[in-house]
Design an enzyme around this catalytic site. Structure first.
Site, PDB file in Angstrom:
ATOM      1  N   ALA A  16       0.807  -1.233   0.000  1.00 29.42           N
ATOM      2  CA  ALA A  16       0.000   0.000   0.000  1.00 29.42           C
ATOM      3  C   ALA A  16       0.833   1.272   0.000  1.00 29.42           C
ATOM      4  O   ALA A  16       0.347   2.320  -0.417  1.00 29.42           O
ATOM      5  CB  ALA A  16      -0.940  -0.012   1.203  1.00 29.42           C
ATOM      6  N   THR A  84       1.975  -7.405  -9.618  1.00 30.36           N
ATOM      7  CA  THR A  84       3.411  -7.537  -9.366  1.00 30.36           C
ATOM      8  C   THR A  84       4.048  -8.436 -10.418  1.00 30.36           C
ATOM      9  O   THR A  84       3.488  -9.478 -10.776  1.00 30.36           O
ATOM     10  CB  THR A  84       3.645  -8.130  -7.958  1.00 30.36           C
ATOM     11  OG1 THR A  84       2.834  -7.413  -7.035  1.00 30.36           O
ATOM     12  CG2 THR A  84       5.099  -8.028  -7.564  1.00 30.36           C
ATOM     13  N   THR A  85       5.225  -8.040 -10.888  1.00 28.31           N
ATOM     14  CA  THR A  85       5.922  -8.833 -11.901  1.00 28.31           C
ATOM     15  C   THR A  85       6.675  -9.989 -11.225  1.00 28.31           C
ATOM     16  O   THR A  85       6.733 -10.070 -10.010  1.00 28.31           O
ATOM     17  CB  THR A  85       6.922  -7.953 -12.665  1.00 28.31           C
ATOM     18  OG1 THR A  85       7.670  -7.209 -11.713  1.00 28.31           O
ATOM     19  CG2 THR A  85       6.219  -6.995 -13.596  1.00 28.31           C
ATOM     20  N   PHE A 113      -2.045  -3.469 -16.490  1.00 30.79           N
ATOM     21  CA  PHE A 113      -3.416  -3.056 -16.182  1.00 30.79           C
ATOM     22  C   PHE A 113      -3.908  -1.951 -17.113  1.00 30.79           C
ATOM     23  O   PHE A 113      -5.073  -1.559 -17.034  1.00 30.79           O
ATOM     24  CB  PHE A 113      -3.507  -2.532 -14.746  1.00 30.79           C
ATOM     25  CG  PHE A 113      -3.551  -3.613 -13.699  1.00 30.79           C
ATOM     26  CD1 PHE A 113      -4.598  -4.525 -13.663  1.00 30.79           C
ATOM     27  CD2 PHE A 113      -2.571  -3.708 -12.734  1.00 30.79           C
ATOM     28  CE1 PHE A 113      -4.660  -5.509 -12.685  1.00 30.79           C
ATOM     29  CE2 PHE A 113      -2.627  -4.683 -11.752  1.00 30.79           C
ATOM     30  CZ  PHE A 113      -3.662  -5.586 -11.720  1.00 30.79           C
ATOM     31  N   HIS A 140      10.799   2.745 -21.193  1.00 30.93           N
ATOM     32  CA  HIS A 140      10.421   2.896 -19.783  1.00 30.93           C
ATOM     33  C   HIS A 140      11.367   3.844 -19.063  1.00 30.93           C
ATOM     34  O   HIS A 140      12.456   4.157 -19.558  1.00 30.93           O
ATOM     35  CB  HIS A 140      10.442   1.538 -19.070  1.00 30.93           C
ATOM     36  CG  HIS A 140       9.265   0.667 -19.419  1.00 30.93           C
ATOM     37  ND1 HIS A 140       9.243  -0.108 -20.560  1.00 30.93           N
ATOM     38  CD2 HIS A 140       8.077   0.479 -18.795  1.00 30.93           C
ATOM     39  CE1 HIS A 140       8.079  -0.749 -20.615  1.00 30.93           C
ATOM     40  NE2 HIS A 140       7.355  -0.407 -19.555  1.00 30.93           N
ATOM     41  N   LYS A 144      13.465   1.055 -13.963  1.00 32.86           N
ATOM     42  CA  LYS A 144      12.915  -0.295 -14.199  1.00 32.86           C
ATOM     43  C   LYS A 144      14.036  -1.327 -14.157  1.00 32.86           C
ATOM     44  O   LYS A 144      15.088  -1.133 -14.770  1.00 32.86           O
ATOM     45  CB  LYS A 144      12.199  -0.320 -15.558  1.00 32.86           C
ATOM     46  CG  LYS A 144      11.503  -1.628 -15.840  1.00 32.86           C
ATOM     47  CD  LYS A 144      10.597  -1.521 -17.053  1.00 32.86           C
ATOM     48  CE  LYS A 144      10.001  -2.866 -17.427  1.00 32.86           C
ATOM     49  NZ  LYS A 144       9.265  -3.506 -16.327  1.00 32.86           N
ATOM     50  N   GLY A 150       7.533  -7.034 -19.358  1.00 35.88           N
ATOM     51  CA  GLY A 150       6.575  -8.145 -19.443  1.00 35.88           C
ATOM     52  C   GLY A 150       5.574  -7.910 -20.560  1.00 35.88           C
ATOM     53  O   GLY A 150       5.183  -8.846 -21.272  1.00 35.88           O
TER      54      GLY A 150
HETATM   55  P1  NAP Z   1       7.280   0.106  -5.300  1.00 38.09           P
HETATM   56  O1  NAP Z   1       7.011   1.568  -5.325  1.00 38.09           O
HETATM   57  O2  NAP Z   1       8.666  -0.372  -5.006  1.00 38.09           O
HETATM   58  O3  NAP Z   1       6.252  -0.549  -4.263  1.00 38.09           O
HETATM   59  C1  NAP Z   1       6.332  -1.863  -3.767  1.00 38.09           C
HETATM   60  C2  NAP Z   1       5.835  -1.807  -2.337  1.00 38.09           C
HETATM   61  O4  NAP Z   1       5.664  -3.130  -1.838  1.00 38.09           O
HETATM   62  C3  NAP Z   1       6.813  -1.103  -1.387  1.00 38.09           C
HETATM   63  O5  NAP Z   1       6.086  -0.178  -0.602  1.00 38.09           O
HETATM   64  C4  NAP Z   1       7.338  -2.270  -0.554  1.00 38.09           C
HETATM   65  O6  NAP Z   1       7.730  -1.867   0.750  1.00 38.09           O
HETATM   66  C5  NAP Z   1       6.125  -3.152  -0.488  1.00 38.09           C
HETATM   67  N1  NAP Z   1       6.389  -4.510  -0.076  1.00 38.09           N
HETATM   68  C6  NAP Z   1       7.506  -5.252  -0.258  1.00 38.09           C
HETATM   69  N2  NAP Z   1       7.321  -6.493   0.242  1.00 38.09           N
HETATM   70  C7  NAP Z   1       6.073  -6.509   0.751  1.00 38.09           C
HETATM   71  C8  NAP Z   1       5.295  -7.497   1.407  1.00 38.09           C
HETATM   72  N3  NAP Z   1       5.781  -8.731   1.663  1.00 38.09           N
HETATM   73  N4  NAP Z   1       4.020  -7.194   1.797  1.00 38.09           N
HETATM   74  C9  NAP Z   1       3.522  -5.984   1.563  1.00 38.09           C
HETATM   75  N5  NAP Z   1       4.208  -4.979   0.944  1.00 38.09           N
HETATM   76  C10 NAP Z   1       5.476  -5.264   0.542  1.00 38.09           C
HETATM   77  O7  NAP Z   1       6.881  -0.545  -6.694  1.00 38.09           O
HETATM   78  P2  NAP Z   1       5.701  -0.107  -7.691  1.00 38.09           P
HETATM   79  O8  NAP Z   1       6.233   0.778  -8.751  1.00 38.09           O
HETATM   80  O9  NAP Z   1       4.530   0.326  -6.891  1.00 38.09           O
HETATM   81  O10 NAP Z   1       5.390  -1.491  -8.406  1.00 38.09           O
HETATM   82  C11 NAP Z   1       4.912  -2.598  -7.655  1.00 38.09           C
HETATM   83  C12 NAP Z   1       4.852  -3.816  -8.584  1.00 38.09           C
HETATM   84  O11 NAP Z   1       3.869  -3.572  -9.606  1.00 38.09           O
HETATM   85  C13 NAP Z   1       6.165  -4.086  -9.331  1.00 38.09           C
HETATM   86  O12 NAP Z   1       6.354  -5.481  -9.453  1.00 38.09           O
HETATM   87  C14 NAP Z   1       5.932  -3.468 -10.696  1.00 38.09           C
HETATM   88  O13 NAP Z   1       6.718  -4.040 -11.713  1.00 38.09           O
HETATM   89  C15 NAP Z   1       4.476  -3.775 -10.885  1.00 38.09           C
HETATM   90  N6  NAP Z   1       3.764  -2.914 -11.850  1.00 38.09           N
HETATM   91  C16 NAP Z   1       2.739  -3.524 -12.518  1.00 38.09           C
HETATM   92  C17 NAP Z   1       1.972  -2.784 -13.401  1.00 38.09           C
HETATM   93  C18 NAP Z   1       0.850  -3.463 -14.126  1.00 38.09           C
HETATM   94  O14 NAP Z   1       0.141  -2.800 -14.895  1.00 38.09           O
HETATM   95  N7  NAP Z   1       0.624  -4.757 -13.900  1.00 38.09           N
HETATM   96  C19 NAP Z   1       2.245  -1.435 -13.598  1.00 38.09           C
HETATM   97  C20 NAP Z   1       3.277  -0.835 -12.882  1.00 38.09           C
HETATM   98  C21 NAP Z   1       4.025  -1.602 -12.000  1.00 38.09           C
HETATM   99  P3  NAP Z   1       9.261  -1.370   0.989  1.00 38.09           P
HETATM  100  O15 NAP Z   1       9.320   0.004   0.374  1.00 38.09           O
HETATM  101  O16 NAP Z   1       9.376  -1.364   2.469  1.00 38.09           O
HETATM  102  O17 NAP Z   1      10.166  -2.343   0.317  1.00 38.09           O
END
Ligand code: NAP
Length: 255
Positions: A16, A84-85, A113, A140, A144, A150
């Site tokens: 979150a 998540t990837t 998404f 990107h 990244k 993906g």
């Molecule tokens: P981010 O800013 O690094 O956020 C990830 C968050 O997850 C961080 O707050 C992290 O906390 C937290 N976290 C880590 N381990 C956890 C756990 N076990 N339980 C709960 N929270 C945990 O990354 P993001 O840019 O938001 O991207 C998140 C994921 O979505 C990535 O894999 C990204 O590639 C993917 N993504 C997907 C799409 C799509 O359309 N499908 C689009 C964009 C991104 P800490 O900061 O403490 O480590």
């Protein structure tokens, strides 16, 4: 798990405080038919998701955590929408097997998404059968971690399916010497070029070529908010799709 239409669906967000997770929390809070009941960060116990009575959980965490999270959600009868990837054919297979023993739990794993990116993949598969040449350029932000994206990998697979269905052979390419890798990666027979540049978010160009003709598909995500309509679509539909769905197109009527 059935959901009454008379009250909002109870939603938890895992990850979150991350960039995507924070945007998802805001999107759920703004949706009248959804209620945000838990914000889970790294180190928070997953028991809080069940204790809050969540019916659907959105996982936007990190590749090292998402598998364990989703298996826990399935065990507790909570539907999962995962952006998540890091999912592989092997981990998807394990999840599919795990879901077979459950009663109606749905999991959506969505590599992208953004509705436009999902449409671009579908349109690419349709176009692929009509063009001798096809290449992908994905662009990107420089933070990244993985390349190619993906989405580009899935687009290449879609193009390969379209070409195979039309009986097309390899794309024409006379290159004999390429010591620096200027022709890019090759995914399912399709060349993929990855650009990493400050200022970009997530962009994809699919370029098709025929004799005397070029056809280009392009999708741009300028802001993470572009992913939120797809996240909400996933949350609203996942309970109606028991088992594993890979790709948001599984919840869209694309013919
Ligand atoms: P981010 O800013 O690094 O956020 C990830 C968050 O997850 C961080 O707050 C992290 O906390 C937290 N976290 C880590 N381990 C956890 C756990 N076990 N339980 C709960 N929270 C945990 O990354 P993001 O840019 O938001 O991207 C998140 C994921 O979505 C990535 O894999 C990204 O590639 C993917 N993504 C997907 C799409 C799509 O359309 N499908 C689009 C964009 C991104 P800490 O900061 O403490 O480590």
């Amino acid at each position: 798990m059935t959901q009454s239409p008379s009250r909002p669906t109870r939603v938890a967000v895992l990850g979150a405080s991350g960039r995507m997770g924070a945007a998802a929390c805001a999107a759920v809070e703004e949706a009248e038919d959804l209620e945000l009941v838990a914000r889970i960060g790294r180190g928070d116990p997953l028991d809080a998701v069940a204790a809050a009575g969540a019916e659907v959980a959105i996982d936007l965490t990190v590749p090292s955590a998402t598998g364990e999270n989703v298996h826990w959600l399935v065990e507790h009868g909570i539907h999962a929408v995962v952006g998540t990837t890091g999912w592989t054919e092997e981990s998807l297979g394990e999840l599919r097997a795990r879901l077979e023993g459950t009663d109606g739990v749905g999991v959506l794993i969505a590599p992208n998404f953004a509705i436009g990116a999902v449409l671009a993949m579908r349109f690419a598969e349709i176009a692929a059968r009509y063009y001798e040449s096809a290449e992908i350029i994905e662009m990107h932000h420089p933070n990244k971690l993985d390349a190619p994206s993906g989405t580009a990998t899935h687009t290449a697979a879609a193009i390969a399916r379209g070409r195979a269905a039309a009986g097309l052979g390899p794309v024409p390419d006379a290159t004999e010497k390429d010591p620096a890798g200027a022709r890019g990666a090759v995914v399912d027979g399709i060349h993929v070029h990855a650009v990493r540049q400050r200022g970009l978010v997530a962009h994809e160009v699919v370029q098709f070529g025929g004799v005397g003709e070029q056809f280009t598909l392009r999708h741009d995500s300028f802001d993470r908010i572009s992913f939120m309509p797809g996240v909400l679509l996933g949350v609203r539909e996942v309970a109606a799709h028991p088992g594993l769905t890979v790709g948001l197109d599984g919840f869209m009527d694309l013919g």
